[in-house]
Enzyme design. Structure first.
Site, PDB file in Angstrom:
ATOM      1  N   CYS A 273      -3.644  -3.186 -31.544  1.00 36.08           N
ATOM      2  CA  CYS A 273      -5.000  -3.713 -31.323  1.00 36.08           C
ATOM      3  C   CYS A 273      -5.090  -4.593 -30.081  1.00 36.08           C
ATOM      4  O   CYS A 273      -5.701  -4.234 -29.092  1.00 36.08           O
ATOM      5  CB  CYS A 273      -5.429  -4.552 -32.535  1.00 36.08           C
ATOM      6  SG  CYS A 273      -5.446  -3.687 -34.073  1.00 36.08           S
ATOM      7  N   ILE A 274      -4.417  -5.752 -30.158  1.00 32.46           N
ATOM      8  CA  ILE A 274      -4.666  -6.798 -29.163  1.00 32.46           C
ATOM      9  C   ILE A 274      -4.328  -6.372 -27.746  1.00 32.46           C
ATOM     10  O   ILE A 274      -5.128  -6.573 -26.829  1.00 32.46           O
ATOM     11  CB  ILE A 274      -3.920  -8.097 -29.547  1.00 32.46           C
ATOM     12  CG1 ILE A 274      -4.225  -8.482 -30.995  1.00 32.46           C
ATOM     13  CG2 ILE A 274      -4.290  -9.224 -28.592  1.00 32.46           C
ATOM     14  CD1 ILE A 274      -5.690  -8.598 -31.323  1.00 32.46           C
TER      15      ILE A 274
END
Ligand code: SAJ
Length: 437
Positions: A273-274
């Site tokens: 994600c990040i």
């Protein structure tokens, strides 16, 4: 859309309907378990026959004890046959949306899933995209694909987006209780999607004014996290030169009851994600002539942390009179965060690559990733190395008695997740360097 099949024989009372979930990974599998628990018949579409068999027999392909217990109590019809989608009035797409080597979003898995829906789903199907995508993908990529062959949104299908918010390994916030946001192309689609999520979630669902806004919410959530981690990584670098302990300063800043949110420096930012999601916005904005300098700078800072960590090791070895070339270095951890097996985008791999490039002899151990470890256990690794770099803060590493390092003859410790105290390590006569501490 396939013609609606003959009405199925009367389903058992408990079934709320049939939901199809494309992709049974970190996002799709918990969602499938929850939908099955809440009384849906769940058809799970996967690529690999062995994965389908594993899930059908109640075994989780993801090493997560809570998920395994859950799966053993529910029934999920995992299959590789897309024709199974014909029975599904609601289909949720939970496939990965990685970035390629040039950090461009790779929508290949999404396109593939959408094409299966177009070819096999019944007329009137509700399609919900949970995969993280940049603003515009639902309307500019998914909608045209579903509409091919004359299919019409609102008649042949409805399209919604409910970005996933799974936090792998989190025992408190789970698919069941994490609040969600939701957008759809039509009021009818929004209503149907709200009904679906109301039937399975024990959390609030906020309707956004558009599907594009729903896409944007997820992207800014994770970009927010990435820039805040980059901020504290840069602070850690400058505080190291200033001789200030960044963790102490963070603890001090946390005494302010508002307007400060703690993030922590580390050897790098991993996960699906990040480190990925900001690139979606960077690329999308570039298409309309906007340059996200700040998001790119944050990515640059976070991507610099593995090399910064290796440089700390070179200096620590220098201080004990050892060249990095030929020195046996143990890397502790491959997973991108503690107590999980997921190694996607993990900074550990860049640390290992750079150490080998400098001529170090690298050994690796991760209790959650034994198949990629070069040593069978932590003691076995420690017996073979002169220095260590901790890259994942797994519990077995955090609780390691530091005297074991001394006994094993380790001379230098680089703590990529700041799990140990400098004073405790140096008291044993070992050289210690953390990230900003
Ligand atoms: N990291 C830092 N410093 C921090 C926090 C994280 O270096 O202060 C690193 C971690 O070591 C890891 C990476 O960043 O390598 C990502 O860590 P993460 O805690 O953000 O873990 P993720 O990737 O599982 O993030 C998920 C996200 N959830 C979704 O995207 C649905 C994110 O939005 C959540 O904020 C995060 O969980 C969470 O809060 O734990």
């Amino acid at each position: 859309m396939a013609r609606r099949p003959r009405a199925p024989r009367a389903a058992p009372r408990r079934v709320r309907g049939t939901v199809g979930i494309i992709g049974l990974g970190y996002v799709g599998l918990p969602l499938a378990c929850l939908a099955a628990e809440k009384g849906f018949r769940v058809v799970g579409l996967v690529r690999a026959p062995e994965k389908a068999q594993q899930i059908r027999s109640g075994h989780s392909p993801i090493r997560d004890p809570r998920l395994q217990r859950w799966l053993s109590k529910v029934s999920i019809e995992a299959t590789t046959d897309p024709r199974s989608l014909r029975a599904c009035r609601t289909i949720v797409i939970c496939v990965p949306t990685p970035v390629d080597a040039l950090h461009n979003p790779d929508l290949g898995p999404v396109r593939e899933a959408v094409e299966l829906v177009r070819r096999h789903a019944p007329r009137g199907v509700l399609v919900i995209l949970e995969s993280t995508v940049n603003p515009g993908v639902s309307e500019e990529v998914v909608l045209p694909l579903l509409a091919r062959g004359g299919h019409r949104e609102g008649r042949d299908f409805h399209l919604a987006h409910c970005p996933e918010r799974i936090n792998p390994g989190d025992p408190h916030w789970t698919v069941r209780n994490i609040p969600r946001v939701l957008g759809a192309l039509s009021p009818r689609g929004l209503k149907r999607a709200r009904t679906f999520y109301a039937a399975i979630l024990e959390a609030a669902v906020t309707s956004m004014r558009s599907i594009r806004e729903a896409e944007a919410v997820k992207i800014i959530e994770n970009s927010f996290r990435d820039i805040n981690i980059a901020f504290i990584n840069e602070i850690a670098k400058s505080f190291t030169k200033l001789g200030i302990d960044v963790l102490d300063v963070i603890e001090g800043a946390k005494t302010k009851p508002f307007a400060f949110m703690a993030h922590y420096p580390s050897c790098g930012v991993g996960g699906h994600c990040i480190p990925v999601d900001p690139y979606y916005l960077i690329e999308k904005a570039k298409q309309v002539g906007f340059d996200h300098k700040f998001l790119k700078l944050a990515r640059e800072i976070n991507n610099s942390m593995p090399a910064y960590t290796v440089d700390l090791l070179v200096r620590a070895l220098n201080d004990v009179g050892r060249p990095v070339k030929g020195t046996r270095v143990g890397v502790l951890g491959l997973a991108y965060k503690r107590d999980i097996e997921d190694t996607r985008e993990s900074p550990a791999f860049e640390v290992i690559r750079l150490l080998k490039e400098l001529g170090a002899r690298v050994e690796v151990f991760d209790p959650y990733v034994p198949e990629q470890s070069t040593q069978p256990s932590l003691p076995a690794l420690l017996a073979k190395v002169d220095a260590i770099v901790l890259t994942t803060d797994h519990t077995p590493f955090r609780t390691l008695p530091l005297r074991d390092l001394k006994r094993a003859g380790v001379r230098a410790v680089v703590d990529g997740k700041n799990v140990w105290k400098r004073a405790d390590v140096e008291r044993l006569g070992l050289r210690y360097q953390g990230i900003g501490v």
